[in-house]
Design an enzyme around this catalytic site. Sequence first.
Site, PDB file in Angstrom:
ATOM      1  N   ASP A   1     -12.242  -9.311   4.267  1.00 21.97           N
ATOM      2  CA  ASP A   1     -13.478  -9.367   3.461  1.00 21.97           C
ATOM      3  C   ASP A   1     -14.002 -10.806   3.451  1.00 21.97           C
ATOM      4  O   ASP A   1     -15.203 -11.052   3.570  1.00 21.97           O
ATOM      5  CB  ASP A   1     -13.230  -8.920   2.011  1.00 21.97           C
ATOM      6  CG  ASP A   1     -13.548  -7.445   1.802  1.00 21.97           C
ATOM      7  OD1 ASP A   1     -13.375  -6.660   2.765  1.00 21.97           O
ATOM      8  OD2 ASP A   1     -13.965  -7.070   0.688  1.00 21.97           O
TER       9      ASP A   1
ATOM     10  N   TYR B   1       0.822  -1.209   0.000  1.00 27.36           N
ATOM     11  CA  TYR B   1       0.000   0.000   0.000  1.00 27.36           C
ATOM     12  C   TYR B   1       0.853   1.255   0.000  1.00 27.36           C
ATOM     13  O   TYR B   1       0.468   2.276  -0.549  1.00 27.36           O
ATOM     14  CB  TYR B   1      -0.913   0.028   1.240  1.00 27.36           C
ATOM     15  CG  TYR B   1      -2.195  -0.737   1.095  1.00 27.36           C
ATOM     16  CD1 TYR B   1      -2.188  -2.106   0.889  1.00 27.36           C
ATOM     17  CD2 TYR B   1      -3.418  -0.082   1.183  1.00 27.36           C
ATOM     18  CE1 TYR B   1      -3.365  -2.813   0.776  1.00 27.36           C
ATOM     19  CE2 TYR B   1      -4.607  -0.785   1.072  1.00 27.36           C
ATOM     20  CZ  TYR B   1      -4.580  -2.148   0.865  1.00 27.36           C
ATOM     21  OH  TYR B   1      -5.758  -2.831   0.756  1.00 27.36           O
TER      22      TYR B   1
ATOM     23  N   ASP C   1      -2.397 -18.398   1.274  1.00 26.42           N
ATOM     24  CA  ASP C   1      -3.358 -19.145   0.440  1.00 26.42           C
ATOM     25  C   ASP C   1      -4.023 -20.242   1.275  1.00 26.42           C
ATOM     26  O   ASP C   1      -5.235 -20.464   1.209  1.00 26.42           O
ATOM     27  CB  ASP C   1      -2.688 -19.718  -0.823  1.00 26.42           C
ATOM     28  CG  ASP C   1      -1.346 -20.390  -0.560  1.00 26.42           C
ATOM     29  OD1 ASP C   1      -0.828 -20.301   0.576  1.00 26.42           O
ATOM     30  OD2 ASP C   1      -0.806 -21.011  -1.503  1.00 26.42           O
TER      31      ASP C   1
ATOM     32  N   LYS D   1       3.579 -15.375   3.265  1.00 28.62           N
ATOM     33  CA  LYS D   1       3.829 -16.138   2.041  1.00 28.62           C
ATOM     34  C   LYS D   1       5.337 -16.334   1.973  1.00 28.62           C
ATOM     35  O   LYS D   1       6.017 -15.923   1.016  1.00 28.62           O
ATOM     36  CB  LYS D   1       3.265 -15.354   0.841  1.00 28.62           C
ATOM     37  CG  LYS D   1       3.280 -16.094  -0.471  1.00 28.62           C
ATOM     38  CD  LYS D   1       2.227 -17.186  -0.580  1.00 28.62           C
ATOM     39  CE  LYS D   1       2.426 -17.974  -1.859  1.00 28.62           C
ATOM     40  NZ  LYS D   1       1.603 -19.198  -1.912  1.00 28.62           N
TER      41      LYS D   1
ATOM     42  N   ASP E   1      -6.242  -7.119   4.239  1.00 24.27           N
ATOM     43  CA  ASP E   1      -7.362  -6.521   3.502  1.00 24.27           C
ATOM     44  C   ASP E   1      -8.217  -7.619   2.887  1.00 24.27           C
ATOM     45  O   ASP E   1      -9.442  -7.636   3.022  1.00 24.27           O
ATOM     46  CB  ASP E   1      -6.810  -5.593   2.408  1.00 24.27           C
ATOM     47  CG  ASP E   1      -7.922  -4.995   1.569  1.00 24.27           C
ATOM     48  OD1 ASP E   1      -8.910  -4.523   2.163  1.00 24.27           O
ATOM     49  OD2 ASP E   1      -7.812  -5.016   0.327  1.00 24.27           O
TER      50      ASP E   1
HETATM   51  C1  IPM Z   1     -10.399  -1.544   3.909  1.00 23.38           C
HETATM   52  C2  IPM Z   1     -10.661  -0.986   2.533  1.00 23.38           C
HETATM   53  C3  IPM Z   1      -9.531  -0.032   2.164  1.00 23.38           C
HETATM   54  C4  IPM Z   1      -8.241  -0.828   2.153  1.00 23.38           C
HETATM   55  C5  IPM Z   1      -9.732   0.713   0.820  1.00 23.38           C
HETATM   56  C6  IPM Z   1     -11.026   1.477   0.804  1.00 23.38           C
HETATM   57  C7  IPM Z   1      -8.564   1.602   0.498  1.00 23.38           C
HETATM   58  O1  IPM Z   1     -10.820  -1.994   1.607  1.00 23.38           O
HETATM   59  O2  IPM Z   1     -10.323  -0.751   4.868  1.00 23.38           O
HETATM   60  O3  IPM Z   1     -10.294  -2.761   4.022  1.00 23.38           O
HETATM   61  O4  IPM Z   1      -7.899  -1.442   1.132  1.00 23.38           O
HETATM   62  O5  IPM Z   1      -7.555  -0.816   3.173  1.00 23.38           O
HETATM   63 MG    MG Z   2     -10.793  -3.940   2.432  1.00 19.88          MG
END
Ligand code: IPM
Ligand code: MG
Length: 353
Positions: A247, A142, A219, A187, A243
């Site tokens: 999700d 990032y 993975d 990894k 990240d």
């Molecule tokens: C998160 C989001 C952010 C990230 C985006 C919006 C930049 O996906 O907070 O997980 O990738 O960190």
């Molecule tokens: Mg995210």
Amino acid sequence: MELKIAVLPGDGIGPEISEQGVAVMSAVCDKFGHKVSFEYALCGAHAIDVTGDPFPEETFKICMDADAVLFSAVGDPKFDNDPTAKVRPEQGLLAMRKKLGLFANIRPIETFECLIHKSPLKDELVRGADFVCIRELTGGMYFGEKYQDNDKAYDTNAYTRPEIERILEEAYKYAERRRKHLTVVDKANVLASSRLWRQVAKEMAVKHPEVETDYMFVDNAAMRMIQDPKFFDVMVTENTFGDILTDEGSCITGSMGLLPSASTGEHTPVFEPIHGSWPQAKGLNIANPLAQILSVAMLFEYFNLMEEGKLIRKAVNASLDANVRTPEIQVEGGAHYGTKEVGAWIVDYIKNA
Ligand code: IPM
Ligand code: MG
């Protein structure tokens, strides 16, 4: 206690859920006799429109001056479909994390008994799953050196020893307070940055003999998370892997709209939902405010105001049990509640508790 809160509603559904977070925070402060003040600041696409900068200096000052930041969401499709855009709303979020030194992102993944069926995974797999992902937030790809022209582009996944040590230290703190099991996700079979993570982790594991430390390739961790989510207690990983995995973790809970997070580090801590700005839902009063409201619970708990946090969690559970839910988690044929109605119900519950 006196609390000075910077409120950054941002874009899309951000302002709608922010309103509910602020209402809940005010209700809890009233109840427990805390003095709270809110100062609003611009961030994301909204800030670009007004000032040209997704994280203006004025916003930074307001954040630095506050005890905590209540953040909602940033992002706007008009930027997503333009890879040449020089400024992007997400840069506002990243700038905030970097400038406030928020290297530790705490993302708890829990289940709610009455929502178990909302997970795409089998009930018996998710029931009782309860772990925390500690995501490194200010390093890695990032923020590493980047390059892009028409024919070539790269992002550098750089980590230094002190960056790895401080996030692992944080992870051990959580593991010690919980079930004393830490999984370091990397990894290391491919990436040099991961090999340094693993080397540092192995050194630190020796200093934390009370915690069982294990190591897993990312993975494999992605698979294990849906195959056997109860395996995990505390997971620690670099920015990009965290990240992606968080999700995935939201599928265990059943809705992205339920997961809060805390970002802590050198300066003012930030409390925010893990979901994005869901622009398609903007203004429709359908976004789930619970991730934001639970972020307020994490905010109180950060200041050791545990009863306050507990009351919010109790109110959230009660709203779910009473089927006061936004459409994506409502039972079939259940009454319609929007963002505002769910927030108002929770505020009432807190007032009457
Ligand atoms: C998160 C989001 C952010 C990230 C985006 C919006 C930049 O996906 O907070 O997980 O990738 O960190
Ligand atoms: Mg995210």
